[in-house]
Design a protein around this motif. Structure first.
Motif, PDB file in Angstrom:
ATOM      1  N   PRO A 108     -70.273 -11.125  91.461  1.00 15.64           N
ATOM      2  CA  PRO A 108     -69.212 -11.895  90.807  1.00 15.64           C
ATOM      3  C   PRO A 108     -68.558 -11.131  89.664  1.00 15.64           C
ATOM      4  O   PRO A 108     -69.196 -10.360  88.956  1.00 15.64           O
ATOM      5  N   ASP A 109     -67.255 -11.341  89.500  1.00 17.29           N
ATOM      6  CA  ASP A 109     -66.446 -10.683  88.472  1.00 17.29           C
ATOM      7  C   ASP A 109     -66.539 -11.470  87.170  1.00 17.29           C
ATOM      8  O   ASP A 109     -66.064 -12.609  87.096  1.00 17.29           O
ATOM      9  N   ARG A 110     -67.117 -10.881  86.155  1.00 17.11           N
ATOM     10  CA  ARG A 110     -67.236 -11.547  84.851  1.00 17.11           C
ATOM     11  C   ARG A 110     -66.151 -11.104  83.885  1.00 17.11           C
ATOM     12  O   ARG A 110     -66.163 -11.482  82.716  1.00 17.11           O
ATOM     13  N   THR A 111     -65.195 -10.294  84.354  1.00 15.76           N
ATOM     14  CA  THR A 111     -64.130  -9.807  83.493  1.00 15.76           C
ATOM     15  C   THR A 111     -62.897 -10.683  83.666  1.00 15.76           C
ATOM     16  O   THR A 111     -62.882 -11.636  84.435  1.00 15.76           O
ATOM     17  N   SER A 112     -61.822 -10.306  82.976  1.00 14.35           N
ATOM     18  CA  SER A 112     -60.562 -11.041  83.088  1.00 14.35           C
ATOM     19  C   SER A 112     -59.697 -10.539  84.239  1.00 14.35           C
ATOM     20  O   SER A 112     -58.599 -11.060  84.448  1.00 14.35           O
ATOM     21  N   ASP A 131     -68.689 -15.515  96.096  1.00 14.28           N
ATOM     22  CA  ASP A 131     -67.623 -16.341  95.514  1.00 14.28           C
ATOM     23  C   ASP A 131     -66.747 -16.936  96.618  1.00 14.28           C
ATOM     24  O   ASP A 131     -66.386 -18.117  96.581  1.00 14.28           O
TER      25      ASP A 131
END
Length: 269
Positions: free
Chosen positions: A203-207, A215
């Motif tokens: 999963p992408d935890r950045t903006s 996901d």
């Protein structure tokens, strides 16, 4: 409804495969969803670009829109007779409706002007003559042939709208690029097929805003989608693709496929 995967790579083309681009065909309509590098060539392998009833661009990253200019120039060149060249393939041009995010029109005009053809100035007017440009905003809905197209704002570093294509018998939801968001679940609600980017192994935890296989599976499950197709791959190494598939199965128990370039998929109602 059928979906042809013209290209499924994230970023730039690699391993002989094009970036993002998908042809949707119904009984009477042909739609192109996104048009990244390599899609102009891939499209001509399955249909004449002049037969398109519309093009919808999810967002203005190069891997989703770069080949619009080559397609526009090819549509225009089909109407021209060049000295010593083959005769024109068409005597007239029907502009292809092009749906793009707000602000794209001026960007595309500047882009086309970078490559002037002084002996054939018509070729410099791709976005004035080859396409009928329509700028959309999130939430817009419009009719193209026998389809209704809806734009859903999703979570990405550039403004991105997922595309929902509906007919009387089938629904396709396409994410463009996005991180996990409630709006992505709304986009995919009870879709017959969710075509979801699955760029990352986690999963992408950045903006920035990208999905992992897990996901994509979670969105499909929460939306009640009937089937899930994973696309927009950073790698096509078998182990990488298997991980995306396995990750998606942990959240979604419906049919899942890892798409392949050139694949034609029936979207079941």
């Amino acid at each position: 409804m059928h979906l042809t995967v013209l290209g499924c790579r994230s970023g730039m083309p690699a391993d002989g495969q094009a970036s993002s681009g998908y042809l949707v065909e119904t009984a009477s309509t042909k739609l192109l969803l996104d048009c990244g590098p390599g899609i102009a060539a891939a499209l001509t392998a399955v249909t004449d670009p002049a037969e398109l009833d519309g093009v919808v661009i999810s967002h203005l990253h190069a891997d989703h829109c770069y080949d619009l200019l080559p397609i526009g120039k090819s549509l225009l060149s089909a109407t021209l007779d060049f000295p010593g060249g083959p005769p024109a393939r068409s005597s007239s041009l029907r502009p292809v409706p092009l749906y793009v995010p707000a602000g794209a029109r001026s960007l595309f005009t500047r882009w086309a002007a970078l490559f002037p053809v002084v002996t054939a100035p018509l070729l410099d007017q791709a976005f004035e003559r080859a396409f009928a440009v329509h700028e959309y905003t999130p939430g817009d809905r419009f009719e193209i042939g026998d389809t209704t197209v809806g734009l859903h704002e999703l979570r990405h570093v550039a403004p991105n709208c997922g595309v929902r294509v509906e007919t009387s018998t089938a629904v396709l939801a396409y994410t463009g690029d996005t991180g996990y968001a409630d709006s992505a679940v709304k986009l995919a609600t009870e879709a017959d097929l969710l075509l979801a980017e699955a760029t990352l192994s986690a999963p992408d935890r950045t903006s920035h805003g990208h999905l992992s296989g897990g996901d994509a599976g979670r969105i499909a499950a929460e939306a009640g989608a009937r089937a899930l197709a994973l696309t927009h791959f950073a790698s096509i190494e078998p182990a990488w693709l298997q991980h995306l598939f396995d990750d998606a199965t942990g959240s979604f128990d419906g049919p899942i496929r890892v798409v392949r370039a050139g694949e034609r998929i029936r979207v079941l109602a």
